[in-house]
Each structure stands twice: as C-alpha cells, then as structure tokens.
Design a protein around this motif. Structure first.
Motif, PDB file in Angstrom:
ATOM      1  N   LYS A 211       0.850  -1.175   0.000  1.00  0.00           N
ATOM      2  CA  LYS A 211       0.000   0.000   0.000  1.00  0.00           C
ATOM      3  C   LYS A 211       0.896   1.239   0.000  1.00  0.00           C
ATOM      4  O   LYS A 211       2.021   1.203   0.502  1.00  0.00           O
ATOM      5  N   ASP A 212       0.402   2.328  -0.555  1.00  0.00           N
ATOM      6  CA  ASP A 212       1.155   3.586  -0.530  1.00  0.00           C
ATOM      7  C   ASP A 212       0.860   4.319   0.762  1.00  0.00           C
ATOM      8  O   ASP A 212      -0.218   4.207   1.338  1.00  0.00           O
ATOM      9  N   TYR A 213       1.838   5.112   1.243  1.00  0.00           N
ATOM     10  CA  TYR A 213       1.692   5.657   2.583  1.00  0.00           C
ATOM     11  C   TYR A 213       1.350   7.136   2.632  1.00  0.00           C
ATOM     12  O   TYR A 213       1.368   7.726   3.694  1.00  0.00           O
ATOM     13  N   GLY A 214       0.990   7.736   1.496  1.00  0.00           N
ATOM     14  CA  GLY A 214       0.591   9.129   1.505  1.00  0.00           C
ATOM     15  C   GLY A 214      -0.921   9.291   1.401  1.00  0.00           C
ATOM     16  O   GLY A 214      -1.688   8.507   1.954  1.00  0.00           O
ATOM     17  N   LEU A 262     -12.429   5.029   3.973  1.00  0.00           N
ATOM     18  CA  LEU A 262     -11.795   4.998   2.659  1.00  0.00           C
ATOM     19  C   LEU A 262     -10.682   3.965   2.682  1.00  0.00           C
ATOM     20  O   LEU A 262     -10.014   3.778   3.699  1.00  0.00           O
ATOM     21  N   LEU A 263     -10.457   3.316   1.546  1.00  0.00           N
ATOM     22  CA  LEU A 263      -9.580   2.157   1.493  1.00  0.00           C
ATOM     23  C   LEU A 263      -8.223   2.479   0.884  1.00  0.00           C
ATOM     24  O   LEU A 263      -8.142   3.078  -0.196  1.00  0.00           O
ATOM     25  N   ALA A 264      -7.165   2.072   1.563  1.00  0.00           N
ATOM     26  CA  ALA A 264      -5.847   1.935   0.944  1.00  0.00           C
ATOM     27  C   ALA A 264      -5.721   0.471   0.542  1.00  0.00           C
ATOM     28  O   ALA A 264      -5.835  -0.422   1.383  1.00  0.00           O
ATOM     29  N   THR A 265      -5.524   0.223  -0.739  1.00  0.00           N
ATOM     30  CA  THR A 265      -5.663  -1.129  -1.287  1.00  0.00           C
ATOM     31  C   THR A 265      -4.313  -1.690  -1.716  1.00  0.00           C
ATOM     32  O   THR A 265      -3.507  -1.000  -2.339  1.00  0.00           O
ATOM     33  N   ASN A 266      -4.092  -2.965  -1.410  1.00  0.00           N
ATOM     34  CA  ASN A 266      -2.881  -3.641  -1.866  1.00  0.00           C
ATOM     35  C   ASN A 266      -2.839  -3.685  -3.395  1.00  0.00           C
ATOM     36  O   ASN A 266      -3.858  -3.937  -4.057  1.00  0.00           O
ATOM     37  N   HIS A 267      -1.660  -3.464  -3.934  1.00  0.00           N
ATOM     38  CA  HIS A 267      -1.458  -3.572  -5.372  1.00  0.00           C
ATOM     39  C   HIS A 267      -0.024  -4.004  -5.639  1.00  0.00           C
ATOM     40  O   HIS A 267       0.832  -3.938  -4.753  1.00  0.00           O
ATOM     41  N   PRO A 305     -15.261   1.335   9.687  1.00  0.00           N
ATOM     42  CA  PRO A 305     -14.983   0.042  10.315  1.00  0.00           C
ATOM     43  C   PRO A 305     -13.697  -0.008  11.125  1.00  0.00           C
ATOM     44  O   PRO A 305     -13.417  -1.006  11.784  1.00  0.00           O
ATOM     45  N   GLY A 306     -12.895   1.055  11.074  1.00  0.00           N
ATOM     46  CA  GLY A 306     -11.596   1.033  11.740  1.00  0.00           C
ATOM     47  C   GLY A 306     -10.478   0.780  10.751  1.00  0.00           C
ATOM     48  O   GLY A 306     -10.687   0.224   9.667  1.00  0.00           O
ATOM     49  N   VAL A 307      -9.269   1.189  11.130  1.00  0.00           N
ATOM     50  CA  VAL A 307      -8.109   1.091  10.247  1.00  0.00           C
ATOM     51  C   VAL A 307      -7.585  -0.342  10.235  1.00  0.00           C
ATOM     52  O   VAL A 307      -7.636  -1.049  11.244  1.00  0.00           O
ATOM     53  N   THR A 308      -7.101  -0.778   9.082  1.00  0.00           N
ATOM     54  CA  THR A 308      -6.492  -2.097   8.960  1.00  0.00           C
ATOM     55  C   THR A 308      -5.353  -2.230   9.961  1.00  0.00           C
ATOM     56  O   THR A 308      -4.479  -1.365  10.037  1.00  0.00           O
ATOM     57  N   ASN A 309      -5.365  -3.307  10.716  1.00  0.00           N
ATOM     58  CA  ASN A 309      -4.326  -3.535  11.717  1.00  0.00           C
ATOM     59  C   ASN A 309      -3.272  -4.473  11.152  1.00  0.00           C
ATOM     60  O   ASN A 309      -3.539  -5.653  10.926  1.00  0.00           O
TER      61      ASN A 309
END
Length: 346
Positions: A211-214, A262-267, A305-309
């Motif tokens: 995931k990108d961190y910005g 909002l989703l930060a998605t694996n790519h 739903p909360g941030v991905t842990n």
C-alpha cells in the motif's frame, strides 16, 4: 512477499475499475453531484479508479515520457553516476533488483525525484524524517529531464489537490480540511520506472504487494500493463491501461484519516514477459513531513470500520515517520550507508 508473483493469480475478466471524469466538477451542480456519487463509491468500495478529465495535456505527457525513455537509454555509467546510495535523502537512481518490497527483490530500475529543496540534516533533537528533504540528482547529459519532471510534480500536485477536494466533499467532509498540511512545504514524490522484463529466475515480482503511505497516488502507465489490484475477493486483478487516464489509488493516510471508511488497497506489478520493457510514472501526493493528520469530520464517520491492523506496518501520527519507515525498508543499501543508527537490530 514470500511467494513468486505469477500471472495465474489474476482474473482479467473481472470488472474494470471505476472511471472518474474530474472535469464533471466544473459542469454544474447535477454533473458534480454525479461525480461525487461515483467518487464516493470508488474510494469507499475499491480504493482504486481510473481518472480522466484531469486537464493534463498530451503534450505535457509526451514531454515527460520522452524524457523518461531518454533517461533509461543513457549509458549505464551515466545512470550509475546518480546512484541513490550516494544520497542520504533517498534521491537518485536505483539499479534493477536493489529495491525491496516486503523483503523481496523488485525487478525494476528507477529514478526517485522530489521537490527540489536544500538538504535539511536533522539535529540531535529533530525528527529523523528530515533526512528525506534534500536535492535531487540529475543527469548532466539530459538537462531537459529536470524541466519535465519538476513541471510534472507541479502539474499533478494541482490535479491531486483538486481531486482531494472533490473526494472529501463527496463523503460529506469540508473540502479544504487538509489544505494546511500541503501548500508550499508539501512533500511530493515522483518515480520514473522501467521494468526490464522477467528476471529469468522464475520470479515475476516487478514490485511486490504493498500500500502507498501518503494521500493519493496518480500513476501514468504505458500500454504494456502489469499493474494488479487486490479486490474484495482477495485475488489480484489486472488493471488494463486506458490511454490518457491516470490510475489513482488512495494511500494509508486517507484510510487512517477516515478510520477505515476509505480504502488503501494492496497492489503490485507483475514483470512483463521475456525482455519486454514496461515504463510507468507514479506520482505520490504527500503532505508536509511534519504533518499530523487529524481525523476527518465527515458524514459517514459513524459507519467507519476502523483502520487495517498490520503489526508489520505500524502507522504514525506524523507523516514523515511513515515515509522514513518505508524508505529504510525499501532501500537497504542507502539505509546501511547513511542511516545505520535508524535501523532496528536484526
């Protein structure tokens, strides 16, 4: 990643990513309302979309791509003269195989560029992330590259800023809520990337899943393809190139800011077959290094739903620590030469 990336994991028949026309923001209330509905769905449900109507001209794109191709045609000695191992700011050229994602080798070479600023060496009481501010390395044999790259950073900062405003408005938030963490001290980042083909050892990791961190990433990809996005079925799906479009994905800061709404998605990128070259230019819209990203007040906050842990990827309140964490992992040669004191003991 622990397993080789293969094409068989993708499902090319999966529905295309949403296509968002940013120009609709200027076509009146009805068109803008439809844009907001589409943006809301894309950012909440997928975290990725294709952006058209952004206003970047074919001439601007051709200038950047021309300079990119010219850079990778330079003799190897000219590229290695810009080796990022010589930069404590992680700027410059990375040889094929020298970058890592999740500990595994990425089969690509690239030139990392940021805002052109003087070096800031952190003092004893300063955050270590100030090492990330500093000058770029430019090839003497290709003076037009600096002009094209810095213009692209300015141009896409404008596009990303407008897109962020519309996205925040789309979820019922104040459009300018994050303006104070950008401005003239923002920390944009540009990569000129070449994937030279398959590694020849059975692995196909162009760049591993991440995931990108910005805040936002705007990717210009060529016609070869290879970008894959992890969708809700857990599988990685191809992102077919669309001429003139940017592939946009949300970074971890927006996921944190919205408590996971909002989703930060694996790519990832699968290397092209054989000796086929693939070129791409990702632009990362990042805030100031010292920005603390406040929680976003928005209409749907109660349903977040909360941030991905992820215990292997802790997130920090100040943006600079998140980027520094990523750079130390991705560029171990730079880290060992310049920042050994920042590395965790093995």
């Amino acid at each position: 990643m622990t397993n080789p990336v293969t094409h068989t994991a993708a499902n090319p028949s999966y529905d295309q990513l949403p296509i968002i026309d940013l120009a609709a923001a200027d076509r009146g209330p009805e068109a803008r309302a439809l844009l907001h509905a589409q943006l809301h769905s894309a950012a909440h449900d997928v975290g990725f979309f294709q952006l058209v109507g952004h206003g970047v001209t074919p001439e601007e794109t051709d200038a950047l791509l021309g300079a990119t191709h010219a850079f990778f045609r330079l003799p190897e000695a000219d590229r290695l003269a810009l080796d990022n191992v010589n930069s404590p700011h992680f700027r410059g050229y990375t040889r094929t195989g020298d970058e890592r994602t999740a500990g595994a080798r990425d089969w690509r070479d690239q030139l990392d560029i940021g805002a052109e600023r003087p070096a800031r060496v952190p003092g004893p009481d300063d955050p270590a992330y100030w090492w990330l501010q500093g000058p770029n390395q430019w090839p003497a044999a290709l003076p037009g590259l600096q002009t094209a790259a810095l213009h692209w950073i300015d141009r896409l900062s404008e596009v990303a800023g407008k897109l962020l405003h519309e996205l925040l408005a789309a979820i019922g938030a104040p459009a300018g809520f994050y303006d104070p963490v950008f401005g003239e001290h923002a920390h944009p980042h540009l990569k000129l990337v070449r994937y030279p083909g398959s590694a020849g050892d059975g692995t196909d990791q162009g760049v591993g899943a991440h995931k990108d961190y910005g805040f936002l990433t705007l990717l210009l990809q060529d016609r070869i393809g290879g970008l894959q996005v992890q969708r809700e079925d857990g599988r990685f799906h191809d992102v077919p190139p669309i001429p003139g479009a940017f592939v946009v994905n949300l970074g971890e800061l927006l996921e944190v800011a919205t408590n996971g709404y909002l989703l930060a998605t694996n790519h990832r990128v699968v290397s092209p077959p054989g000796a086929t070259e693939r070129f791409s230019v990702p632009f990362f819209y990042n805030p100031r290094l010292d920005a603390r990203v406040a929680p976003l007040p928005f209409a749907h906050a109660s349903t977040a739903p909360g941030v991905t842990n992820d215990p292997d990827n802790p997130l920090y309140a100040e943006y600079g620590y998140n980027e520094l964490k990523g750079k130390l992992r991705a560029h171990p040669l730079v880290a060992r030469r310049h920042h050994a004191g920042l590395l965790s003991p093995a």
